[in-house]
Scaffold this motif. Structure first.
Motif, mmCIF file in Angstrom:
data_model
loop_
_atom_site.group_PDB
_atom_site.id
_atom_site.type_symbol
_atom_site.label_atom_id
_atom_site.label_comp_id
_atom_site.label_asym_id
_atom_site.label_seq_id
_atom_site.Cartn_x
_atom_site.Cartn_y
_atom_site.Cartn_z
ATOM 1 N N VAL A 1 0.873 -1.176 0.000
ATOM 2 C CA VAL A 1 0.000 0.000 0.000
ATOM 3 C C VAL A 1 0.909 1.224 0.000
ATOM 4 N N HIS A 2 0.780 2.045 -1.025
ATOM 5 C CA HIS A 2 1.623 3.229 -1.191
ATOM 6 C C HIS A 2 0.797 4.486 -0.908
ATOM 7 N N LEU A 3 1.154 5.175 0.163
ATOM 8 C CA LEU A 3 0.385 6.353 0.575
ATOM 9 C C LEU A 3 1.193 7.637 0.454
ATOM 10 N N ASP A 4 2.209 7.608 -0.389
ATOM 11 C CA ASP A 4 3.048 8.779 -0.584
ATOM 12 C C ASP A 4 2.652 9.582 -1.821
ATOM 13 N N SER A 5 1.520 9.246 -2.413
ATOM 14 C CA SER A 5 1.035 9.997 -3.572
ATOM 15 C C SER A 5 -0.498 10.028 -3.557
ATOM 16 N N TYR A 6 -1.038 10.987 -4.280
ATOM 17 C CA TYR A 6 -2.497 11.076 -4.388
ATOM 18 C C TYR A 6 -3.083 9.784 -4.938
ATOM 19 N N ASP A 7 -2.490 9.240 -5.999
ATOM 20 C CA ASP A 7 -3.030 8.023 -6.619
ATOM 21 C C ASP A 7 -3.077 6.861 -5.633
ATOM 22 N N GLY A 8 -2.046 6.732 -4.826
ATOM 23 C CA GLY A 8 -2.015 5.656 -3.839
ATOM 24 C C GLY A 8 -3.079 5.808 -2.773
ATOM 25 N N VAL A 9 -3.262 7.037 -2.291
ATOM 26 C CA VAL A 9 -4.274 7.291 -1.269
ATOM 27 C C VAL A 9 -5.666 7.100 -1.850
ATOM 28 N N LYS A 10 -5.893 7.619 -3.039
ATOM 29 C CA LYS A 10 -7.219 7.480 -3.648
ATOM 30 C C LYS A 10 -7.560 6.016 -3.892
ATOM 31 N N ALA A 11 -6.577 5.218 -4.271
ATOM 32 C CA ALA A 11 -6.823 3.796 -4.546
ATOM 33 C C ALA A 11 -7.434 3.090 -3.333
ATOM 34 N N ILE A 12 -6.961 3.412 -2.134
ATOM 35 C CA ILE A 12 -7.544 2.747 -0.965
ATOM 36 C C ILE A 12 -8.743 3.512 -0.404
ATOM 37 N N ALA A 13 -8.915 4.769 -0.825
ATOM 38 C CA ALA A 13 -10.084 5.533 -0.378
ATOM 39 C C ALA A 13 -11.342 5.041 -1.091
ATOM 40 N N VAL A 14 -11.241 4.800 -2.394
ATOM 41 C CA VAL A 14 -12.431 4.438 -3.167
ATOM 42 C C VAL A 14 -12.916 3.024 -2.881
ATOM 43 N N ASN A 15 -12.039 2.160 -2.372
ATOM 44 C CA ASN A 15 -12.497 0.797 -2.088
ATOM 45 C C ASN A 15 -12.879 0.588 -0.619
ATOM 46 N N GLY A 16 -12.824 1.666 0.164
ATOM 47 C CA GLY A 16 -13.265 1.584 1.557
ATOM 48 C C GLY A 16 -12.185 1.204 2.547
ATOM 49 N N ALA B 1 -9.621 1.381 7.887
ATOM 50 C CA ALA B 1 -8.394 1.357 8.700
ATOM 51 C C ALA B 1 -8.365 2.500 9.703
ATOM 52 N N LEU B 2 -8.720 3.697 9.264
ATOM 53 C CA LEU B 2 -8.643 4.858 10.151
ATOM 54 C C LEU B 2 -9.728 4.858 11.219
ATOM 55 N N SER B 3 -10.879 4.309 10.897
ATOM 56 C CA SER B 3 -11.970 4.268 11.880
ATOM 57 C C SER B 3 -11.877 3.046 12.780
ATOM 58 N N GLY B 4 -11.051 2.083 12.381
ATOM 59 C CA GLY B 4 -10.903 0.860 13.160
ATOM 60 C C GLY B 4 -11.997 -0.153 12.927
ATOM 61 N N THR B 5 -12.800 0.036 11.867
ATOM 62 C CA THR B 5 -13.884 -0.908 11.599
ATOM 63 C C THR B 5 -13.398 -2.175 10.906
ATOM 64 N N SER B 6 -12.249 -2.108 10.221
ATOM 65 C CA SER B 6 -11.703 -3.318 9.593
ATOM 66 C C SER B 6 -10.424 -3.763 10.286
ATOM 67 N N PHE B 7 -9.536 -2.844 10.553
ATOM 68 C CA PHE B 7 -8.324 -3.057 11.331
ATOM 69 C C PHE B 7 -7.857 -1.671 11.758
ATOM 70 N N GLN B 8 -6.939 -1.583 12.673
ATOM 71 C CA GLN B 8 -6.552 -0.282 13.225
ATOM 72 C C GLN B 8 -5.274 0.271 12.614
ATOM 73 N N MET B 9 -5.405 1.439 12.005
ATOM 74 C CA MET B 9 -4.266 2.203 11.521
ATOM 75 C C MET B 9 -4.507 3.654 11.911
ATOM 76 N N GLY C 1 -2.413 3.850 17.604
ATOM 77 C CA GLY C 1 -3.647 3.979 18.368
ATOM 78 C C GLY C 1 -4.778 4.639 17.612
ATOM 79 N N LYS C 2 -5.922 4.618 18.242
ATOM 80 C CA LYS C 2 -7.145 5.151 17.653
ATOM 81 C C LYS C 2 -7.038 6.660 17.435
ATOM 82 N N LEU C 3 -7.528 7.104 16.291
ATOM 83 C CA LEU C 3 -7.535 8.526 15.961
ATOM 84 C C LEU C 3 -8.696 9.217 16.672
ATOM 85 N N ASP C 4 -8.565 10.525 16.849
ATOM 86 C CA ASP C 4 -9.675 11.273 17.434
ATOM 87 C C ASP C 4 -10.825 11.340 16.431
ATOM 88 N N ALA C 5 -12.018 11.488 16.938
ATOM 89 C CA ALA C 5 -13.227 11.441 16.111
ATOM 90 C C ALA C 5 -13.243 12.509 15.021
#
Length: 103
Positions: free
Chosen positions: A50-65, A70-78, A82-86
């Protein structure tokens, strides 16, 4: 019937208090990724490929959920630190829900 265990107060508590008006890729998403994600998710040894150093990389994982999951902790925690603030989660979701634009 539902297996989702968040109550309404947790889901919507900061939605009205969290200002999403200035959320863009360049002003919020990219700096967040640079601080929290890029150290593990960039270059040839990127974790889980997973490459998050470019817009294309971030968008690729944004559009598929995967990003919200990951950020909300509903699938796994990233991030693993630790958990991010709301409000951060609300802002990321705002960007995703509004088309994950490169702005």
């Amino acid at each position: 019937q539902s297996c989702y265990n968040k109550n309404e107060e947790e889901l919507y508590a900061l939605k009205s208090d969290c200002d999403t008006s200035g959320v863009t890729f360049s002003s919020f998403v990219q700096p967040f990724m640079n601080i929290n994600c890029v150290s593990c998710h960039s270059g040839p040894g990127a974790y889980a490929n997973v490459h998050l150093d470019s817009y294309d990389g971030v968008k690729a994982i944004a559009v598929n959920g995967r990003l919200y999951g990951a950020l909300s902790g509903t699938s796994f925690q990233m991030p693993p630190t630790g958990k991010l603030d709301a409000c951060t989660i609300v802002k990321m979701n705002y960007w995703i829900e509004h088309g994950s634009q490169n702005n």
